[in-house]
Design an enzyme around this catalytic site. Structure first.
Site, PDB file in Angstrom:
ATOM      1  N   THR A 215      -4.858 -31.855 -25.864  1.00 48.14           N
ATOM      2  CA  THR A 215      -3.672 -32.077 -25.043  1.00 48.14           C
ATOM      3  C   THR A 215      -2.469 -32.210 -25.983  1.00 48.14           C
ATOM      4  OG1 THR A 215      -3.942 -34.484 -25.093  1.00 48.14           O
ATOM      5  CG2 THR A 215      -5.013 -33.283 -23.278  1.00 48.14           C
TER       6      THR A 215
ATOM      7  N   ASN B 155     -11.427 -29.869 -29.570  1.00 42.31           N
ATOM      8  CA  ASN B 155     -11.293 -30.300 -30.962  1.00 42.31           C
ATOM      9  C   ASN B 155     -12.352 -31.349 -31.263  1.00 42.31           C
ATOM     10  OD1 ASN B 155     -10.005 -30.604 -33.543  1.00 42.31           O
ATOM     11  ND2 ASN B 155      -9.065 -32.495 -32.803  1.00 42.31           N
TER      12      ASN B 155
ATOM     13  N   ARG C 269       8.239 -24.663 -36.907  1.00 39.59           N
ATOM     14  CA  ARG C 269       6.894 -24.885 -36.384  1.00 39.59           C
ATOM     15  C   ARG C 269       6.641 -24.081 -35.105  1.00 39.59           C
ATOM     16  NH1 ARG C 269       3.104 -28.977 -37.016  1.00 39.59           N
ATOM     17  NH2 ARG C 269       4.536 -30.106 -38.378  1.00 39.59           N
TER      18      ARG C 269
ATOM     19  N   SER D 232     -17.353 -26.321 -42.563  1.00 41.45           N
ATOM     20  CA  SER D 232     -18.747 -26.731 -42.384  1.00 41.45           C
ATOM     21  C   SER D 232     -19.109 -26.831 -40.903  1.00 41.45           C
ATOM     22  CB  SER D 232     -19.026 -28.057 -43.091  1.00 41.45           C
ATOM     23  OG  SER D 232     -18.330 -29.137 -42.504  1.00 41.45           O
TER      24      SER D 232
ATOM     25  N   ASP E  30      -4.978 -36.298 -30.348  1.00 44.93           N
ATOM     26  CA  ASP E  30      -6.302 -36.901 -30.140  1.00 44.93           C
ATOM     27  C   ASP E  30      -6.358 -37.750 -28.866  1.00 44.93           C
ATOM     28  OD1 ASP E  30      -7.149 -35.768 -32.583  1.00 44.93           O
ATOM     29  OD2 ASP E  30      -6.360 -37.476 -33.693  1.00 44.93           O
TER      30      ASP E  30
ATOM     31  N   MET F  27      -5.903 -28.201 -39.270  1.00 44.89           N
ATOM     32  CA  MET F  27      -4.996 -29.306 -39.587  1.00 44.89           C
ATOM     33  C   MET F  27      -3.540 -28.965 -39.252  1.00 44.89           C
ATOM     34  SD  MET F  27      -7.213 -31.445 -40.516  1.00 44.89           S
ATOM     35  CE  MET F  27      -6.198 -32.774 -41.144  1.00 44.89           C
TER      36      MET F  27
ATOM     37  N   HIS G  14     -12.949 -34.809 -33.706  1.00 50.05           N
ATOM     38  CA  HIS G  14     -12.178 -35.807 -34.457  1.00 50.05           C
ATOM     39  C   HIS G  14     -13.145 -36.825 -35.054  1.00 50.05           C
ATOM     40  CE1 HIS G  14      -8.828 -38.381 -35.528  1.00 50.05           C
ATOM     41  NE2 HIS G  14      -9.480 -39.405 -35.004  1.00 50.05           N
TER      42      HIS G  14
END
Length: 213
Positions: A143, A109, A67, A15, A147, A92, A111
């Site tokens: 960074t 980003n 990862r 969205s 957050d 995510m 949040h």
């Protein structure tokens, strides 16, 4: 004037991606969305990109057991696209320090809280548990700390008596849709910059503030 090339990373419905697509269609917008990457093949945001005629790709994180290997593959894909700005819109995944350092000052980003309050997950429930009277959303530079990056802009909403986490989430999402295009525009145009770990807006320390209802 050349428009900044924006790459958007998503994981779900997209969205916020849609609000950025809509804003980019406006005359004199400082950016264009050149590519969308999802880490989930069922992310509806990929359909939004297709409908808008924007190139897209899926890099499924489940295909990588390590990862860091996902980070390496994602960086290779990003470097092929050569964006000026990387925008996380509901992406995510927590990325490693090496990946983040590679794009420092070029990745932002959004949040769903007024950082530094309530970093991480379940922000709306935590806000209600804490008894705060104001809640909202924050756009920040990415960074290595979750957050923790310098704030580019914030929008706030009142916490109302009887609010549930879902009520609060819906009210905050409205403000996310207002705030993110404004902040992306500011960064893409050069009005907002990261200088020595701080955000400068129009050459002065500080960021963008919006008040919601």
């Amino acid at each position: 004037m050349r428009r900044a090339r924006v790459l958007v990373l998503i994981s779900g419905g997209g969205s916020n991606l849609q609000t950025l697509i809509d804003a980019a269609r406006q005359p004199n917008c400082a950016y264009e969305i050149v590519h969308v990457i999802a880490n989930r093949p069922d992310a509806f945001g990929l359909k939004r990109a297709e409908h808008a005629g924007i190139a897209s790709a899926c890099l499924d994180h489940k295909a990588f057991q390590v990862r860091a290997d996902f980070d390496t593959a994602l960086a290779a894909l990003i470097d092929q696209i050569t964006p000026d700005l990387i925008v996380l819109a509901g992406f995510m995944r927590i990325m490693g320090a090496e990946f983040v350092a590679r794009y420092e000052g070029r990745m932002i980003n959004i949040h769903p809280s007024l950082l530094p309050n309530f970093p991480g997950l379940h922000t709306h429930a935590r806000a209600l548990e804490a008894g705060v009277t104001l809640h909202g959303c924050t756009v920040h530079w990415v960074t290595a700390g979750v957050d923790e990056g310098a704030i580019i802009g914030q929008a706030c909403v009142p916490v109302l008596p009887g609010d549930s986490p879902d009520d609060l989430a819906a009210r905050v999402l409205v403000q996310e849709h207002r705030l993110y295009p404004v902040c992306v525009e500011a960064v893409a145009s050069g009005r907002a910059r990261l200088v020595n770990g701080r955000t400068y807006l129009d050459g002065k320390p500080g960021g963008i503030a919006l008040m919601g209802i």
